[in-house]
Enzyme design. Structure first.
Site, PDB file in Angstrom:
ATOM      1  N   LYS A   1       0.970  -1.545   0.313  1.00  0.00           N
ATOM      2  CA  LYS A   1      -0.179  -0.026   0.166  1.00  0.00           C
ATOM      3  C   LYS A   1       0.931   1.065  -0.212  1.00  0.00           C
ATOM      4  O   LYS A   1       1.895   1.487   0.742  1.00  0.00           O
ATOM      5  CB  LYS A   1      -0.485   0.264   1.009  1.00  0.00           C
TER       6      LYS A   1
ATOM      7  N   HIS B   1      -7.430 -13.624   3.215  1.00  0.00           N
ATOM      8  CA  HIS B   1      -7.442 -12.569   3.751  1.00  0.00           C
ATOM      9  C   HIS B   1      -8.000 -13.425   5.955  1.00  0.00           C
ATOM     10  O   HIS B   1      -7.130 -12.372   6.230  1.00  0.00           O
ATOM     11  CB  HIS B   1      -8.423 -12.039   3.996  1.00  0.00           C
TER      12      HIS B   1
END
Length: 291
Positions: A170, A239
């Site tokens: 990110k 996840h």
């Protein structure tokens, strides 16, 4: 009712009944389109979809917690529309995990459950088993996002240093992440015994290759994991593997700030919420750091 008719009716509902802004309406419609496509790809009708389908869809995106919360809000809106219009009599989105401070929390798997998954793949005769075992062990070992895993290049695997280099984190930041011994063993076996079978495209330098010799997609990684999970009777998502890794690391006494760097979080508070800490010592460390 066709998909286009449904979306047109939903658009009017958002604009007239809910009086949403044009920007929010566009976002909700886009999420609805993506969700309908996802269900179609998995041979599931919207009227028959369940809470598991919602979880799988959102988890397959590899979002940050805030983006995930936005998608869940849009999905809830869609199901509310379906119930108000009598298209469905139930609302599976009401069964979703609670969101705290804009955060969706997946389940945490035990070490035994992770081992059960990896052991099943190890015994599989599937031609992709060696690749898949390496992928899911690495994701768990290094708490990787799905996007980080599928974008790894062969040069990012630093075996001698026992690290992987993440270049697509990110905010465009790179980081080095430790890799466990078992993950190294499985990656090496895949590289030496299996990867060449998929390398049909010359010059492809992705670490994990698809059957076409290119990079894997998020959906491919998720679907394979879902199939394995069904075989062992446990619902896994990429996840939830990452989330379990972070939780296990913290439970074993890791420093919270170190785990923040490990996960690639820019905000320590995100790490604290993401791992839903219950250990008082870890919470003390968090609040001490904030001072």
């Amino acid at each position: 009712m066709t998909k286009d008719e449904l979306l047109n009716k939903y658009s009017l509902y958002l604009r007239i009944d809910k009086r949403l802004s044009k920007k929010t309406e566009d976002v909700y419609l886009q999420v609805a389109r993506e969700y309908l496509f996802f269900l179609n790809e998995n041979n599931t009708e919207l009227t028959e979809s369940k809470v598991d389908d919602i979880e799988k869809f959102v988890s397959s995106k590899g979002f940050t917690s805030r983006s995930m919360a936005k998608y869940l809000s849009a999905i809830r809106s869609l199901y509310k529309f379906l119930t108000e219009q009598k298209i469905r009599s139930d609302n599976p989105s009401e069964l979703l995990y609670p969101i705290k401070s804009g955060l969706y929390l997946p389940s945490v798997h035990s070490v035994e459950e992770i081992d059960k998954l990896i052991n099943y793949i190890s015994l599989s005769s599937d031609e992709y088993a060696l690749r898949d075992r390496a992928i899911y062990e690495l994701i768990y070992s290094s708490a990787l996002r799905v996007s980080e895993c599928i974008n790894l290049k062969t040069g990012d695997y630093l075996k001698n240093e026992r690290l992987v280099r993440i270049n697509n984190s990110k905010r465009g930041k790179s980081r080095l992440v430790p890799v466990g011994s078992r993950a190294i063993e499985y990656i090496d076996e895949y590289l030496y015994s299996s990867r060449a079978k998929f390398a049909v495209k010359k010059g492809s330098d992705f670490l994990f290759l698809s059957r076409m010799g290119g990079a894997l997609t998020r959906l491919e990684v998720w679907k394979r994991l879902d199939e394995y999970g069904e075989k062992v009777g446990i619902h896994f998502t990429v996840h939830s593997l990452r989330h379990s890794a972070a939780t296990h690391i913290l439970q074993n006494g890791a420093n919270l700030v170190a785990v923040q760097a490990f996960l690639g979080h820019s905000d320590l508070k995100t790490t604290e919420i993401y791992t839903h800490l219950s250990n008082l010592d870890l919470k003390d460390a968090f609040f001490k750091y904030k001072k």
